[in-house]
Motif scaffolding. Structure first.
Motif, PDB file in Angstrom:
ATOM      1  N   VAL A 186      34.344  -5.649  -9.489  1.00  0.00           N
ATOM      2  CA  VAL A 186      35.491  -5.671 -10.394  1.00  0.00           C
ATOM      3  C   VAL A 186      35.978  -7.100 -10.570  1.00  0.00           C
ATOM      4  CG1 VAL A 186      36.284  -3.325  -9.904  1.00  0.00           C
ATOM      5  CG2 VAL A 186      37.110  -5.201  -8.513  1.00  0.00           C
ATOM      6  N   SER A 187      36.589  -7.367 -11.730  1.00  0.00           N
ATOM      7  CA  SER A 187      37.176  -8.673 -12.016  1.00  0.00           C
ATOM      8  C   SER A 187      38.610  -8.465 -12.464  1.00  0.00           C
ATOM      9  CB  SER A 187      36.407  -9.384 -13.131  1.00  0.00           C
ATOM     10  OG  SER A 187      35.093  -9.652 -12.728  1.00  0.00           O
ATOM     11  N   PHE A 188      39.507  -9.256 -11.912  1.00  0.00           N
ATOM     12  CA  PHE A 188      40.922  -9.188 -12.250  1.00  0.00           C
ATOM     13  C   PHE A 188      41.326 -10.472 -12.952  1.00  0.00           C
ATOM     14  CE2 PHE A 188      40.410  -6.554  -8.505  1.00  0.00           C
ATOM     15  CZ  PHE A 188      41.251  -5.471  -8.706  1.00  0.00           C
ATOM     16  N   PRO A 189      41.865 -10.407 -14.155  1.00  0.00           N
ATOM     17  CA  PRO A 189      42.417 -11.617 -14.776  1.00  0.00           C
ATOM     18  C   PRO A 189      43.793 -11.898 -14.168  1.00  0.00           C
ATOM     19  CG  PRO A 189      42.664  -9.749 -16.255  1.00  0.00           C
ATOM     20  CD  PRO A 189      41.934  -9.253 -15.036  1.00  0.00           C
ATOM     21  N   PHE A 190      44.026 -13.142 -13.807  1.00  0.00           N
ATOM     22  CA  PHE A 190      45.328 -13.484 -13.227  1.00  0.00           C
ATOM     23  C   PHE A 190      45.592 -14.968 -13.386  1.00  0.00           C
ATOM     24  CE2 PHE A 190      48.332 -14.406  -9.728  1.00  0.00           C
ATOM     25  CZ  PHE A 190      49.317 -13.507 -10.072  1.00  0.00           C
ATOM     26  N   GLY A 191      46.838 -15.320 -13.589  1.00  0.00           N
ATOM     27  CA  GLY A 191      47.267 -16.711 -13.631  1.00  0.00           C
ATOM     28  C   GLY A 191      48.298 -16.939 -12.536  1.00  0.00           C
ATOM     29  N   PHE A 192      47.988 -17.786 -11.586  1.00  0.00           N
ATOM     30  CA  PHE A 192      48.933 -18.088 -10.512  1.00  0.00           C
ATOM     31  C   PHE A 192      50.072 -18.924 -11.078  1.00  0.00           C
ATOM     32  CE2 PHE A 192      44.946 -17.195  -8.448  1.00  0.00           C
ATOM     33  CZ  PHE A 192      45.318 -16.391  -7.383  1.00  0.00           C
ATOM     34  N   PRO A 193      51.327 -18.508 -10.887  1.00  0.00           N
ATOM     35  CA  PRO A 193      52.444 -19.211 -11.511  1.00  0.00           C
ATOM     36  C   PRO A 193      52.793 -20.557 -10.880  1.00  0.00           C
ATOM     37  CG  PRO A 193      53.235 -17.360 -10.219  1.00  0.00           C
ATOM     38  CD  PRO A 193      51.745 -17.287 -10.205  1.00  0.00           C
ATOM     39  N   SER A 194      52.417 -20.768  -9.625  1.00  0.00           N
ATOM     40  CA  SER A 194      52.765 -22.023  -8.958  1.00  0.00           C
ATOM     41  C   SER A 194      51.774 -22.308  -7.837  1.00  0.00           C
ATOM     42  CB  SER A 194      54.194 -21.949  -8.389  1.00  0.00           C
ATOM     43  OG  SER A 194      54.315 -20.889  -7.468  1.00  0.00           O
ATOM     44  N   ALA A 195      51.741 -23.565  -7.408  1.00  0.00           N
ATOM     45  CA  ALA A 195      50.868 -23.960  -6.295  1.00  0.00           C
ATOM     46  C   ALA A 195      51.373 -23.325  -5.001  1.00  0.00           C
ATOM     47  CB  ALA A 195      50.841 -25.479  -6.175  1.00  0.00           C
ATOM     48  N   GLY A 196      50.478 -23.156  -4.046  1.00  0.00           N
ATOM     49  CA  GLY A 196      50.858 -22.633  -2.746  1.00  0.00           C
ATOM     50  C   GLY A 196      49.808 -21.692  -2.190  1.00  0.00           C
ATOM     51  N   SER A 197      50.170 -21.064  -1.079  1.00  0.00           N
ATOM     52  CA  SER A 197      49.270 -20.126  -0.393  1.00  0.00           C
ATOM     53  C   SER A 197      49.557 -18.707  -0.859  1.00  0.00           C
ATOM     54  CB  SER A 197      49.477 -20.215   1.115  1.00  0.00           C
ATOM     55  OG  SER A 197      49.111 -21.493   1.578  1.00  0.00           O
ATOM     56  N   TYR A 198      48.485 -17.967  -1.133  1.00  0.00           N
ATOM     57  CA  TYR A 198      48.583 -16.589  -1.600  1.00  0.00           C
ATOM     58  C   TYR A 198      47.680 -15.703  -0.756  1.00  0.00           C
ATOM     59  CZ  TYR A 198      50.765 -18.234  -5.939  1.00  0.00           C
ATOM     60  OH  TYR A 198      51.611 -18.800  -6.863  1.00  0.00           O
ATOM     61  N   ARG A 199      48.034 -14.431  -0.676  1.00  0.00           N
ATOM     62  CA  ARG A 199      47.170 -13.415  -0.082  1.00  0.00           C
ATOM     63  C   ARG A 199      46.961 -12.345  -1.159  1.00  0.00           C
ATOM     64  NH1 ARG A 199      46.958 -11.121   5.883  1.00  0.00           N
ATOM     65  NH2 ARG A 199      45.750 -13.031   5.962  1.00  0.00           N
ATOM     66  N   ILE A 200      45.701 -11.924  -1.303  1.00  0.00           N
ATOM     67  CA  ILE A 200      45.359 -10.874  -2.258  1.00  0.00           C
ATOM     68  C   ILE A 200      44.825  -9.681  -1.483  1.00  0.00           C
ATOM     69  CG2 ILE A 200      43.922 -10.233  -4.231  1.00  0.00           C
ATOM     70  CD1 ILE A 200      43.825 -13.170  -4.980  1.00  0.00           C
ATOM     71  N   PHE A 201      45.385  -8.518  -1.756  1.00  0.00           N
ATOM     72  CA  PHE A 201      44.912  -7.260  -1.195  1.00  0.00           C
ATOM     73  C   PHE A 201      44.211  -6.499  -2.310  1.00  0.00           C
ATOM     74  CE2 PHE A 201      48.674  -8.423   1.235  1.00  0.00           C
ATOM     75  CZ  PHE A 201      48.220  -8.301   2.535  1.00  0.00           C
ATOM     76  N   VAL A 202      42.971  -6.074  -2.081  1.00  0.00           N
ATOM     77  CA  VAL A 202      42.190  -5.346  -3.081  1.00  0.00           C
ATOM     78  C   VAL A 202      41.803  -3.990  -2.495  1.00  0.00           C
ATOM     79  CG1 VAL A 202      40.099  -5.350  -4.487  1.00  0.00           C
ATOM     80  CG2 VAL A 202      41.277  -7.505  -4.009  1.00  0.00           C
ATOM     81  N   GLN A 203      41.973  -2.937  -3.290  1.00  0.00           N
ATOM     82  CA  GLN A 203      41.590  -1.604  -2.847  1.00  0.00           C
ATOM     83  C   GLN A 203      40.585  -0.995  -3.825  1.00  0.00           C
ATOM     84  OE1 GLN A 203      45.573   0.166  -2.303  1.00  0.00           O
ATOM     85  NE2 GLN A 203      45.013   0.285  -0.134  1.00  0.00           N
ATOM     86  N   MET A 204      39.501  -0.453  -3.252  1.00  0.00           N
ATOM     87  CA  MET A 204      38.464   0.248  -4.004  1.00  0.00           C
ATOM     88  C   MET A 204      38.113   1.506  -3.222  1.00  0.00           C
ATOM     89  SD  MET A 204      36.124  -3.080  -4.884  1.00  0.00           S
ATOM     90  CE  MET A 204      35.059  -2.334  -6.103  1.00  0.00           C
ATOM     91  N   LYS A 205      37.673   2.541  -3.935  1.00  0.00           N
ATOM     92  CA  LYS A 205      37.388   3.820  -3.278  1.00  0.00           C
ATOM     93  C   LYS A 205      35.912   4.197  -3.450  1.00  0.00           C
ATOM     94  CE  LYS A 205      38.926   8.632  -3.248  1.00  0.00           C
ATOM     95  NZ  LYS A 205      39.831   9.605  -3.869  1.00  0.00           N
ATOM     96  N   HIS A 206      35.314   4.632  -2.351  1.00  0.00           N
ATOM     97  CA  HIS A 206      33.977   5.217  -2.388  1.00  0.00           C
ATOM     98  C   HIS A 206      34.043   6.525  -1.609  1.00  0.00           C
ATOM     99  CE1 HIS A 206      32.838   4.286   1.817  1.00  0.00           C
ATOM    100  NE2 HIS A 206      33.658   3.274   1.648  1.00  0.00           N
ATOM    101  N   GLY A 207      33.387   7.566  -2.133  1.00  0.00           N
ATOM    102  CA  GLY A 207      33.508   8.874  -1.496  1.00  0.00           C
ATOM    103  C   GLY A 207      34.975   9.246  -1.378  1.00  0.00           C
TER     104      GLY A 207
END
Length: 123
Positions: free
Chosen positions: A89-110
């Motif tokens: 999967v691909s997510f379009p996103f624009g980070f609004p400011s500099a700094g440290s970020y954490r991204i949580f991604v969820q996908m389902k199988h079965g």
């Protein structure tokens, strides 16, 4: 995770206020793409982007998805989602400011929902 792994691919160095494509792939314990991918809450994946200082939170959906409203019958209206989702999967996103970020991604199988967590630095 239960032997499954999720990978993130970035096309370039991250800069604030410019569009990015955040790409993620789910792999089974053998390193192959799962063949039992399922929709999770009506989408192929969900992600949350959180700036570590707490000033940014965004819930985003993959490129090519269309938000759908629930109809009065309790189902989803507007788009046929009968095809199995992909493990990439691909997510379009624009980070609004500099700094440290954490991204949580969820996908389902079965019947399993896999969650990946990724730390990024936007310069």
């Amino acid at each position: 995770m239960d032997g499954y792994t999720m990978r993130m691919e970035l096309a370039s160095v991250l800069h604030p206020r410019s569009g990015q494509m955040l790409r993620f792939t789910l792999l089974d314990p053998a390193g192959a793409k799962p063949t039992d991918m399922q929709l999770y809450m009506g989408m192929s994946a969900h992600a949350a982007v959180v700036k570590t200082d707490g000033k940014v939170f965004a819930h985003i959906h993959p490129a090519g998805t269309i938000p759908m409203a629930a109809n009065s019958g309790g189902g989803m209206a507007g788009m046929d989602m009968s095809a199995a989702p992909e493990s990439e999967v691909s997510f379009p996103f624009g980070f609004p400011s500099a700094g440290s970020y954490r991204i949580f991604v969820q996908m389902k199988h079965g019947s399993v929902i896999e969650t990946g967590a990724f730390d990024l630095l936007v310069r």
